[in-house]
Structure formats: structure tokens, C-alpha cells
Design an enzyme around this catalytic site. Structure first.
Site, PDB file in Angstrom:
ATOM      1  NE  ARG A  55      -5.701  -0.473  12.500  1.00  0.00           N
ATOM      2  CZ  ARG A  55      -4.806  -0.602  11.531  1.00  0.00           C
ATOM      3  NH1 ARG A  55      -4.075   0.433  11.157  1.00  0.00           N
ATOM      4  NH2 ARG A  55      -4.622  -1.776  10.932  1.00  0.00           N
TER       5      ARG A  55
ATOM      6  CE  LYS B 102      -0.559   0.817   4.967  1.00  0.00           C
ATOM      7  NZ  LYS B 102      -1.528   1.119   6.047  1.00  0.00           N
TER       8      LYS B 102
END
Length: 355
Positions: free
Chosen positions: A131, A36
């Protein structure tokens, strides 16, 4: 040449890939190589795909998988928890996804059934970074029980994410909790979980200390591209830290005061800046701005230079200590952090050069 530009040394990157993936294989750990940060540019994805001990290719954005070669041998793994609105594209595009929401997993199952496919998932457990992941043990067990009833979902493992949000550093005790979750799930439901995904580049420092032997997958992004472990930000001595170079051209070069003249209001980003009076300085403006990169996340390789400010399209440097060594039209090179590397590869205004 086109500027600004980011240059990638593929020889150095290949060395990083080979060195670390070989080291992890020797520890019994499979690599999910994350693409990414460079927006899955095909030239670099091909390099990753040709690395012998890279078992999975991973990305956070479904759109990036369109850049992958069609003939890659590795399974494709989506790192970001899937959106309900992208379930159809998810099943069409990747083999495995990280998940934490039962409703989403159920939607994936329905879509996979209509496509006559089976989709693999790694169930994420939250061990304190806060998260993604299921936090309560009871909910973990309830979710696993429900997943096992879904005919087109294959639960292949569990995983954890650390350091990215809460900056919680992985250690043996935390990762042992993941091992214990795996053991309890396998015993309770009489199944085998093949993958125990123990985090990202922040887990690497444990390789030379102590890591539970059951951990058999790491999702590695930053360590490959920057040659560092990310728990403490220390360089890995056997790896290159200068694979990527950002370069921008000087478009104005002259002496000016260091203190703006007049009443200070808001800048272009709604902030009220403060300034230090250093007298007259040689100021250079580069054709690079906040639309391309966060200036706080880049550093001039020439240590005599100092970034003093930026707007959308202009980066202002103090050249006073090196003013005789530069002129209009010259370029300045910068080292990048993971965040700034992500910025420049996302910006269409920064040219990408592969050497």
C-alpha cells in the site's frame, strides 16, 4: 425510538481503551488512537481524548478532525497520505501526517512556511504489503536527505503499514527491517528519529510473543472498538467484543416461497443472483439496506436467523427457526465487523445512540 440504529456502550469502550493502552504503555509503546471507524463522533472522541495513555489521536479524513474538541491535549495525526489539493487544510488542521511522496512533503513545507508553522511527518516505508510507503532503500535515503533540507518540516520518525491491503501479517523479522532502516538513517544523516511506528491492530499479537523493543508506536483502531487483534481476527480475552450493536426493525413478516418465480435477470446492483429452494419459509424484511451496510459483514445475534439477501433499503432474513418469537415491529440485533461499523457510522440514515 429511531431505527435502524447503532448503539455504543461507552462503559465497555472505555474499558477497552484503558486496558489496551495501559498494556501498550507497559511495553514502551505509545498509542495513536484511530477515530475514523466511527466518523470521529464527538461523544467518542472525547472518550478517547480522556484516556490517560492515548498519546495521539488519529484519523484518515481531514474532515473528521472538525469533530474533535478544541481543547484536546493529544497531537493530531493524519493517517492517509495527504492529497496535494489539501495541503493548506492539512497544515491548518493537524500536527503530524504520514507521508511517502517527496513532492507532497515539499508542498507541505511551502505551505507551513506561509503559515509560519512547522509540520511533523512520519515517513512511511513499504515492507511488502504494497500500500503506501517507499519501497527501495536508495529512494528512502534520497527522500530523507531532501526532507532534512526543508526548514518547516520536522522528520520525527518512520513507519510501516501492514495487513490493510496485501494482508501481510507483521512478524519480528519484518518489523526488524524497519528497525534497521531507522538505524541506518540515523547513522547516515546523524539524526535521531523519535518514533518507530510499527503498524496497527494486526501487530498486537506480537506483544505476547516477540516484538522488536525499538517499536514505540502503534496506530490502534479495530482493537479498541471490537476487542480483537487483526492479524488472525482473534478476540482479546480481557476486552469487550460487543461495544457496538446494530438494530433494525421488521417491516414485513410473512410466509413466502424461498425461490423467486420467473426468469432471473440482474438485481438492483447489476448482479445475477442465485437461489436455493428451501420450500416455504417465514421471511422478514428489515428497514436496513446496502446503502447503510454490507449485509455480508453483519451477523444476527439470534443464531436461528439467517440473512438471505438485501437491496438498497431492505434486508431479508429467514425467520423460519424462530418465527413464533418475532412479529411485525420487533427489532433484530446484529454484531458488526470493522467494515460494517465504518458503513453504519458513515450512513446518515442509521441513528447513533450512546449509552
Amino acid at each position: 425510538m429511531q431505527y435502524p440504529r447503532v448503539t455504543v456502550d461507552r462503559t465497555k469502550l472505555k474499558h477497552n481503551l484503558d486496558y489496551l493502552s495501559n498494556k501498550l504503555k507497559a511495553k514502551g509503546i505509545q498509542v495513536a488512537a484511530v477515530t475514523k471507524v466511527f466518523s470521529a463522533y464527538p461523544e467518542l472522541v472525547a472518550l478517547y481524548a480522556d484516556t490517560k495513555n492515548v498519546a495521539f489521536l488519529a484519523d484518515s479524513r481531514l474532515e473528521n478532525f472538525a469533530n474533535y474538541p478544541t481543547d484536546i491535549k493529544q497531537e493530531k495525526l493524519l493517517l492517509r497520505i495527504p492529497m496535494l489539493s489539501q495541503v493548506q487544510k492539512l497544515v491548518e488542521t493537524v500536527d503530524i501526517s504520514l507521508n511517502s511522496q517527496l513532492e507532497t512533503i515539499q508542498a507541505i513545507n511551502q505551505t507551513a512556511q506561509t503559515q509560519n508553522k512547522y509540520h511533523k511527518i512520519i515517513l512511511m516505508i513499504d515492507l511488502g504489503d504494497l500500500r503506501e510507503g517507499i519501497f527501495e532503500q536508495a529512494e528512502i535515503d534520497q527522500t530523507v536527505e531532501a526532507i532534512l533540507k526543508l526548514p518547516h518540516i520536522e522528520l520525527i520518525g518512520i513507519g510501516v503499514n501492514l495487513t490493510c491491503y496485501g494482508a501481510i501479517i507483521p512478524n519480528y523479522a519484518i518489523l526488524q527491517q524497519l528497525v534497521e532502516h531507522k538505524q541506518r538513517i540515523e547513522a547516515t544523516f546523524n539524526i535521531q528519529l523519535d518514533i518507530l511506528s510499527g503498524g496497527n491492530s494486526s501487530t498486537l499479537y506480537l506483544l505476547d510473543e516477540a516484538i522488536p523493543p525499538e517499536i514505540n508506536q502503534l496506530r490502534i483502531g479495530e482493537a479498541f472498538v471490537l476487542g480483537v487483534e487483526t492479524a488472525f481476527g482473534k478476540p482479546i480475552p480481557q476486552m469487550h467484543q460487543d461495544v457496538f450493536t446494530l438494530e433494525a426493525e421488521i417491516i414485513e413478516y410473512r410466509d413466502k416461497p424461498s425461490l423467486p418465480i420467473g426468469q432471473v435477470g440482474q438485481d438492483a446492483f447489476g448482479q445475477k443472483p442465485t437461489f436455493v429452494d428451501k420450500g416455504t419459509m417465514r421471511r422478514g424484511i428489515l428497514a436496513l439496506g446496502k446503502q447503510d451496510v454490507d449485509p455480508s459483514n453483519i451477523k444476527p445475534r439470534d443464531k436461528r436467523l439467517e440473512i438471505i439477501g438485501a437491496s438498497s433499503d431492505h434486508l431479508i432474513l429467514d425467520f423460519t427457526q424462530a418465527k413464533e418469537d418475532y412479529q411485525l415491529g420487533d427489532t433484530v440485533q446484529f454484531d458488526l465487523t470493522y467494515g460494517s461499523l465504518l458503513n453504519v457510522f458513515t450512513s446518515k440514515y442509521v441513528a447513533k445512540v450512546f449509552i
